[in-house]
Design a protein around this motif. Structure first.
Motif, PDB file in Angstrom:
ATOM      1  N   ILE A 241     -10.707 -36.276  30.453  1.00  0.00           N
ATOM      2  CA  ILE A 241     -11.404 -35.258  29.679  1.00  0.00           C
ATOM      3  C   ILE A 241     -12.577 -34.784  30.530  1.00  0.00           C
ATOM      4  O   ILE A 241     -13.450 -35.577  30.903  1.00  0.00           O
ATOM      5  N   VAL A 242     -12.589 -33.517  30.849  1.00  0.00           N
ATOM      6  CA  VAL A 242     -13.685 -32.968  31.653  1.00  0.00           C
ATOM      7  C   VAL A 242     -14.717 -32.344  30.711  1.00  0.00           C
ATOM      8  O   VAL A 242     -14.357 -31.519  29.873  1.00  0.00           O
ATOM      9  N   PRO A 243     -15.970 -32.753  30.820  1.00  0.00           N
ATOM     10  CA  PRO A 243     -16.975 -32.141  29.947  1.00  0.00           C
ATOM     11  C   PRO A 243     -17.134 -30.660  30.270  1.00  0.00           C
ATOM     12  O   PRO A 243     -17.103 -30.273  31.437  1.00  0.00           O
ATOM     13  N   SER A 244     -17.263 -29.865  29.231  1.00  0.00           N
ATOM     14  CA  SER A 244     -17.436 -28.430  29.441  1.00  0.00           C
ATOM     15  C   SER A 244     -18.834 -28.149  29.999  1.00  0.00           C
ATOM     16  O   SER A 244     -19.009 -27.331  30.883  1.00  0.00           O
ATOM     17  N   HIS A 245     -19.826 -28.867  29.473  1.00  0.00           N
ATOM     18  CA  HIS A 245     -21.218 -28.636  29.900  1.00  0.00           C
ATOM     19  C   HIS A 245     -21.846 -29.952  30.362  1.00  0.00           C
ATOM     20  O   HIS A 245     -22.003 -30.875  29.571  1.00  0.00           O
ATOM     21  N   VAL A 246     -22.173 -30.014  31.625  1.00  0.00           N
ATOM     22  CA  VAL A 246     -22.874 -31.177  32.178  1.00  0.00           C
ATOM     23  C   VAL A 246     -24.296 -30.750  32.498  1.00  0.00           C
ATOM     24  O   VAL A 246     -24.529 -29.702  33.104  1.00  0.00           O
ATOM     25  N   SER A 247     -25.251 -31.561  32.062  1.00  0.00           N
ATOM     26  CA  SER A 247     -26.650 -31.248  32.310  1.00  0.00           C
ATOM     27  C   SER A 247     -27.286 -32.402  33.077  1.00  0.00           C
ATOM     28  O   SER A 247     -26.975 -33.562  32.813  1.00  0.00           O
ATOM     29  N   ILE A 248     -28.153 -32.094  34.017  1.00  0.00           N
ATOM     30  CA  ILE A 248     -28.730 -33.164  34.841  1.00  0.00           C
ATOM     31  C   ILE A 248     -30.253 -33.092  34.867  1.00  0.00           C
ATOM     32  O   ILE A 248     -30.834 -32.029  35.112  1.00  0.00           O
TER      33      ILE A 248
ATOM     34  N   ALA B 295     -18.659 -29.681  40.552  1.00  0.00           N
ATOM     35  CA  ALA B 295     -18.507 -29.398  39.116  1.00  0.00           C
ATOM     36  C   ALA B 295     -17.506 -28.254  38.915  1.00  0.00           C
ATOM     37  O   ALA B 295     -16.594 -28.358  38.083  1.00  0.00           O
ATOM     38  N   ALA B 296     -17.653 -27.185  39.689  1.00  0.00           N
ATOM     39  CA  ALA B 296     -16.744 -26.034  39.544  1.00  0.00           C
ATOM     40  C   ALA B 296     -15.318 -26.477  39.852  1.00  0.00           C
ATOM     41  O   ALA B 296     -14.382 -26.134  39.121  1.00  0.00           O
ATOM     42  N   GLY B 297     -15.145 -27.279  40.909  1.00  0.00           N
ATOM     43  CA  GLY B 297     -13.815 -27.760  41.301  1.00  0.00           C
ATOM     44  C   GLY B 297     -13.184 -28.637  40.234  1.00  0.00           C
ATOM     45  O   GLY B 297     -11.965 -28.648  40.061  1.00  0.00           O
ATOM     46  N   ALA B 298     -14.022 -29.369  39.475  1.00  0.00           N
ATOM     47  CA  ALA B 298     -13.510 -30.285  38.450  1.00  0.00           C
ATOM     48  C   ALA B 298     -13.198 -29.564  37.139  1.00  0.00           C
ATOM     49  O   ALA B 298     -12.636 -30.151  36.224  1.00  0.00           O
ATOM     50  N   GLY B 299     -13.589 -28.298  37.042  1.00  0.00           N
ATOM     51  CA  GLY B 299     -13.324 -27.544  35.819  1.00  0.00           C
ATOM     52  C   GLY B 299     -14.461 -27.535  34.815  1.00  0.00           C
ATOM     53  O   GLY B 299     -14.302 -27.089  33.675  1.00  0.00           O
ATOM     54  N   VAL B 300     -15.640 -28.014  35.233  1.00  0.00           N
ATOM     55  CA  VAL B 300     -16.830 -27.923  34.368  1.00  0.00           C
ATOM     56  C   VAL B 300     -17.201 -26.445  34.247  1.00  0.00           C
ATOM     57  O   VAL B 300     -17.198 -25.721  35.240  1.00  0.00           O
ATOM     58  N   LYS B 301     -17.491 -25.978  33.054  1.00  0.00           N
ATOM     59  CA  LYS B 301     -17.789 -24.545  32.872  1.00  0.00           C
ATOM     60  C   LYS B 301     -19.286 -24.236  32.875  1.00  0.00           C
ATOM     61  O   LYS B 301     -19.695 -23.109  33.162  1.00  0.00           O
ATOM     62  N   TYR B 302     -20.098 -25.213  32.513  1.00  0.00           N
ATOM     63  CA  TYR B 302     -21.559 -25.031  32.509  1.00  0.00           C
ATOM     64  C   TYR B 302     -22.201 -26.228  33.207  1.00  0.00           C
ATOM     65  O   TYR B 302     -21.959 -27.375  32.831  1.00  0.00           O
ATOM     66  N   LEU B 303     -23.033 -25.931  34.221  1.00  0.00           N
ATOM     67  CA  LEU B 303     -23.828 -26.981  34.849  1.00  0.00           C
ATOM     68  C   LEU B 303     -25.280 -26.573  34.642  1.00  0.00           C
ATOM     69  O   LEU B 303     -25.691 -25.487  35.062  1.00  0.00           O
ATOM     70  N   SER B 304     -26.046 -27.399  33.942  1.00  0.00           N
ATOM     71  CA  SER B 304     -27.461 -27.050  33.762  1.00  0.00           C
ATOM     72  C   SER B 304     -28.335 -28.122  34.380  1.00  0.00           C
ATOM     73  O   SER B 304     -27.985 -29.309  34.387  1.00  0.00           O
ATOM     74  N   LEU B 305     -29.447 -27.684  34.928  1.00  0.00           N
ATOM     75  CA  LEU B 305     -30.302 -28.563  35.710  1.00  0.00           C
ATOM     76  C   LEU B 305     -31.748 -28.431  35.271  1.00  0.00           C
ATOM     77  O   LEU B 305     -32.282 -27.316  35.182  1.00  0.00           O
TER      78      LEU B 305
ATOM     79  N   THR C  54     -21.080 -21.362  34.924  1.00  0.00           N
ATOM     80  CA  THR C  54     -22.444 -20.900  34.652  1.00  0.00           C
ATOM     81  C   THR C  54     -23.420 -21.978  35.110  1.00  0.00           C
ATOM     82  O   THR C  54     -23.294 -23.138  34.712  1.00  0.00           O
ATOM     83  N   LEU C  55     -24.343 -21.592  35.985  1.00  0.00           N
ATOM     84  CA  LEU C  55     -25.386 -22.504  36.460  1.00  0.00           C
ATOM     85  C   LEU C  55     -26.684 -22.138  35.744  1.00  0.00           C
ATOM     86  O   LEU C  55     -27.197 -21.032  35.909  1.00  0.00           O
ATOM     87  N   ILE C  56     -27.177 -23.055  34.914  1.00  0.00           N
ATOM     88  CA  ILE C  56     -28.424 -22.791  34.183  1.00  0.00           C
ATOM     89  C   ILE C  56     -29.535 -23.630  34.801  1.00  0.00           C
ATOM     90  O   ILE C  56     -29.413 -24.859  34.888  1.00  0.00           O
ATOM     91  N   ILE C  57     -30.604 -22.985  35.236  1.00  0.00           N
ATOM     92  CA  ILE C  57     -31.758 -23.705  35.761  1.00  0.00           C
ATOM     93  C   ILE C  57     -32.840 -23.680  34.681  1.00  0.00           C
ATOM     94  O   ILE C  57     -33.289 -22.593  34.267  1.00  0.00           O
ATOM     95  N   PHE C  58     -33.242 -24.854  34.221  1.00  0.00           N
ATOM     96  CA  PHE C  58     -34.338 -24.926  33.255  1.00  0.00           C
ATOM     97  C   PHE C  58     -35.645 -25.026  34.037  1.00  0.00           C
ATOM     98  O   PHE C  58     -35.914 -26.006  34.726  1.00  0.00           O
TER      99      PHE C  58
ATOM    100  N   LEU D 258     -33.179 -20.658  19.815  1.00  0.00           N
ATOM    101  CA  LEU D 258     -33.564 -21.429  21.008  1.00  0.00           C
ATOM    102  C   LEU D 258     -33.184 -20.613  22.236  1.00  0.00           C
ATOM    103  O   LEU D 258     -32.328 -19.721  22.158  1.00  0.00           O
ATOM    104  N   VAL D 259     -33.827 -20.895  23.379  1.00  0.00           N
ATOM    105  CA  VAL D 259     -33.488 -20.107  24.572  1.00  0.00           C
ATOM    106  C   VAL D 259     -32.048 -20.333  25.023  1.00  0.00           C
ATOM    107  O   VAL D 259     -31.494 -19.548  25.780  1.00  0.00           O
ATOM    108  N   THR D 260     -31.431 -21.415  24.526  1.00  0.00           N
ATOM    109  CA  THR D 260     -30.063 -21.743  24.908  1.00  0.00           C
ATOM    110  C   THR D 260     -29.021 -21.061  24.015  1.00  0.00           C
ATOM    111  O   THR D 260     -27.824 -21.342  24.157  1.00  0.00           O
ATOM    112  N   SER D 261     -29.475 -20.171  23.125  1.00  0.00           N
ATOM    113  CA  SER D 261     -28.547 -19.476  22.233  1.00  0.00           C
ATOM    114  C   SER D 261     -27.423 -18.818  23.043  1.00  0.00           C
ATOM    115  O   SER D 261     -27.686 -18.143  24.034  1.00  0.00           O
ATOM    116  N   GLY D 262     -26.198 -19.027  22.616  1.00  0.00           N
ATOM    117  CA  GLY D 262     -25.065 -18.439  23.329  1.00  0.00           C
ATOM    118  C   GLY D 262     -24.447 -19.389  24.337  1.00  0.00           C
ATOM    119  O   GLY D 262     -23.358 -19.138  24.845  1.00  0.00           O
ATOM    120  N   TYR D 263     -25.155 -20.478  24.663  1.00  0.00           N
ATOM    121  CA  TYR D 263     -24.608 -21.485  25.588  1.00  0.00           C
ATOM    122  C   TYR D 263     -24.296 -22.741  24.787  1.00  0.00           C
ATOM    123  O   TYR D 263     -25.043 -23.095  23.873  1.00  0.00           O
TER     124      TYR D 263
END
Ligand code: IPE
Ligand code: IPE
Ligand code: MG
Length: 239
Positions: free
Chosen positions: A8-15, A49-59, A130-134, A173-178
């Motif tokens: 199971i690949v997580p759709s959104h991984v945050s670090i 992450a992109a290669g593994a099929g993760v759709k959102y990476l947030s940092l 999608t790469l989200i930088i916080f 929240l600023v994350t609305s839509g994600y």
């Protein structure tokens, strides 16, 4: 969420990228050397992450609390952000990365804000990941700004206050839509949330590792994904 090789690949991984300063100190280097090396890991982990099929990476790149660091370190981090964006944007766009910055943008300087806007506009239609930088972000600040906007909208409309529900808050929240993160990784051995995604982490899985962020590469990221794939997410229900 998709399945590859029965994983199971997580759709959104945050670090929560932590440990740059300690990594530099171990090498008798200035803290900014660790931050600069950390940017290289962002490149590696994004590709993996992109290669593994993760759709959102947030940092989590810079917290509201990080403004309390020395002027020199804050300046070094802001310049690194600017330099990395300018240096990477062509490649990010070519690779189909949608680039997003979320946080208290009012605290950033004008030229950084203009560059962020340009990078976001240029990559807005990209769909690989999608790469989200916080940046200048904190969870309590996010909830506060949402409540302030909801109150402003409700002020002139009687009955609106009663209609406020969970979705109202999520959508302000600023994350609305994600989507909320499925997996939150924190490096460097710290096991706290440090005012990150307080609302959005309600049902995230957590993965803590002693590895310092500048040492966290493809192998370490894939280990975290593998660990996640074995979790049982019950959301309060019985099995
Ligand atoms: C993470 O590394 C980067 C930011 C918080 C900006 P640190 O700078 O916190 O590194 P340590 O925790 O001091 O090692
Ligand atoms: C959290 O790391 C923030 C980021 C990674 C951007 P910190 O190093 O600032 O967190 P604390 O101070 O150890 O909680
Ligand atoms: Mg730290």
């Amino acid at each position: 969420m998709e399945t590859t090789d029965n994983h199971i690949v997580p759709s959104h991984v945050s670090i929560i990228m932590d440990g740059n300063g300690r990594w530099a100190k171990m090498r008798n280097q200035e803290r900014w050397v660790g931050h600069a090396e950390g940017v290289n890991r962002v490149r590696d982990v994004l590709k993996t992450a992109a290669g593994a099929g993760v759709k959102y990476l947030s940092l989590y790149a810079f917290s509201e609390e990080n403004w309390k660091r020395s002027e020199a370190e804050v300046e070094a981090l802001m310049s690194l952000m600017m330099k990395s964006m300018l240096g990477e944007i062509d490649n990010l766009d070519k690779e189909g990365v949608r680039f997003v910055v979320l946080g208290n943008r009012a605290r950033l300087n004008d030229s950084l804000n203009r560059t962020i806007d340009a990078c976001m506009a240029r990559t807005a239609g990209n769909t690989v990941i999608t790469l989200i930088i916080f940046l200048s972000y904190s969870g309590k600040w996010d909830i506060l700004q949402a409540v302030q906007r909801i109150a402003a909208e409700a002020a002139d409309h009687s009955g609106v206050a009663e209609s406020i529900d969970m979705d109202t808050i999520s959508s302000h929240l600023v994350t609305s839509g994600y989507p909320d993160p499925d997996l939150i990784i924190r490096t460097s051995g710290e096991t706290r949330i440090s005012n990150y995604l307080l609302w959005q982490a309600a049902y995230s899985e957590f993965y803590f590792t002693d590895t310092l962020w500048p040492d966290f590469g493809e192998k370490e990221f894939l280990e975290a994904l593998d660990n996640f794939s074995k979790r049982d997410r019950r959301y309060g229900k019985t099995k």
